[in-house]
Write a protein that holds these residues in place. Structure first.
Motif, PDB file in Angstrom:
ATOM      1  N   UNK A  42      -3.621   5.874   9.239  1.00  0.00           N
ATOM      2  CA  UNK A  42      -4.527   4.950   9.887  1.00  0.00           C
ATOM      3  C   UNK A  42      -6.036   5.620   9.287  1.00  0.00           C
ATOM      4  N   UNK A  43      -5.443   6.645   9.403  1.00  0.00           N
ATOM      5  CA  UNK A  43      -7.543   7.400   8.438  1.00  0.00           C
ATOM      6  C   UNK A  43      -7.597   6.793   7.289  1.00  0.00           C
ATOM      7  N   UNK A  44      -7.027   6.663   5.925  1.00  0.00           N
ATOM      8  CA  UNK A  44      -7.104   6.401   5.009  1.00  0.00           C
ATOM      9  C   UNK A  44      -7.172   4.774   4.641  1.00  0.00           C
ATOM     10  N   UNK A  45      -7.060   3.830   6.231  1.00  0.00           N
ATOM     11  CA  UNK A  45      -6.782   2.461   5.902  1.00  0.00           C
ATOM     12  C   UNK A  45      -8.104   1.549   6.685  1.00  0.00           C
ATOM     13  N   UNK A  46      -8.906   1.086   6.626  1.00  0.00           N
ATOM     14  CA  UNK A  46     -10.198   0.834   6.855  1.00  0.00           C
ATOM     15  C   UNK A  46     -10.548  -0.744   7.196  1.00  0.00           C
ATOM     16  N   UNK A  47     -10.393  -1.421   8.259  1.00  0.00           N
ATOM     17  CA  UNK A  47     -10.168  -3.398   8.435  1.00  0.00           C
ATOM     18  C   UNK A  47     -11.792  -3.547   8.490  1.00  0.00           C
ATOM     19  N   UNK A  48     -12.122  -4.067   7.722  1.00  0.00           N
ATOM     20  CA  UNK A  48     -13.827  -4.022   7.882  1.00  0.00           C
ATOM     21  C   UNK A  48     -13.688  -5.588   8.338  1.00  0.00           C
ATOM     22  N   UNK A 107      -5.007   7.060  -0.820  1.00  0.00           N
ATOM     23  CA  UNK A 107      -6.468   6.861  -1.280  1.00  0.00           C
ATOM     24  C   UNK A 107      -6.947   6.088  -0.717  1.00  0.00           C
ATOM     25  N   UNK A 108      -7.461   5.705  -0.717  1.00  0.00           N
ATOM     26  CA  UNK A 108      -8.223   4.609   0.847  1.00  0.00           C
ATOM     27  C   UNK A 108      -8.391   3.400   0.266  1.00  0.00           C
ATOM     28  N   UNK A 109      -8.157   2.790   1.528  1.00  0.00           N
ATOM     29  CA  UNK A 109      -8.182   1.127   1.508  1.00  0.00           C
ATOM     30  C   UNK A 109      -8.566   0.123   2.330  1.00  0.00           C
ATOM     31  N   UNK A 140       0.987  -1.139   0.268  1.00  0.00           N
ATOM     32  CA  UNK A 140      -0.072   0.061  -0.101  1.00  0.00           C
ATOM     33  C   UNK A 140       1.088   1.165   0.231  1.00  0.00           C
ATOM     34  N   UNK A 141       1.032   2.237  -1.555  1.00  0.00           N
ATOM     35  CA  UNK A 141       1.668   3.190  -1.274  1.00  0.00           C
ATOM     36  C   UNK A 141       1.090   4.218  -1.705  1.00  0.00           C
TER      37      UNK A 141
END
Length: 186
Positions: A27-33, A6-8, A1-2
């Protein structure tokens, strides 16, 4: 993830085995669903702050890099996604944890980082006993806060140099106090 803008999304219901995830976004752009990570390596390129891993099942994973304010395991209160997580047999020995909490898990299966990180084991259960002790600088304020952790908190890990700087003390004075206190893993 670079791509740092972008939202991941990780999930929903994904299972990854034996993967290496290089986390180069905040962490703002990384969502662990939701999902499971099994025997994976998770490398934080920068400091990964306030990421709740509570929606993922983590088994046999290794964490490397700097993690601040992250939660691991599953939580009973809050939204339903927090109840899907879990953690077991994971290795944090090459990670720097600061203000990270572990919920509803068997800490005997978790390899924690050693000094200069330290871990309050059973922070809620030991909070009263620890609050009666002498602490350097303003560390006593943090120790008093252990009792306010959410239900199911089984451990809380801190980075001594980061804490000493914010709590008006030295790493050396903090270590002396921690060595005398019960239930501390260093």
């Amino acid at each position: 993830m670079t791509d740092k803008t972008a939202i991941y999304w990780l999930g929903p219901n994904v299972t990854l085995r034996g993967c290496t995830l290089i986390l180069g976004v905040s962490a703002r752009w990384l969502h662990l669903v939701s999902g499971k990570l099994i025997d994976c390596t998770l490398q934080a390129k920068g400091e990964l702050k306030t990421l709740p891993w509570t929606s993922l099942g983590l088994k046999g994973c290794s964490f490397k890099g700097r993690f601040s304010g992250n939660d691991f395991g599953f939580r009973v209160e809050g939204d339903d996604t927090r109840t899907h997580g879990g953690i077991e047999d994971c290795d944090f020995s090459e990670a720097r944890l600061n203000g990270c909490r572990f919920f509803n898990c068997d800490m005997r299966t978790i390899h924690l980082p050693r000094w200069p990180c330290f871990t309050f084991m059973d922070p809620i259960g030991r909070a009263e006993e620890l609050a009666r002790r002498e602490w350097p600088g303003q560390v006593g304020l943090l120790v008093e806060g252990l009792a306010k952790n959410p239900k199911g908190t089984v451990a809380e890990t801190w980075h001594a140099p980061s804490m000493a700087e914010k709590m008006d003390t030295t790493v050396e004075a903090l270590r002396v106090a921690l060595e005398r206190a019960p239930g501390i893993f260093m």
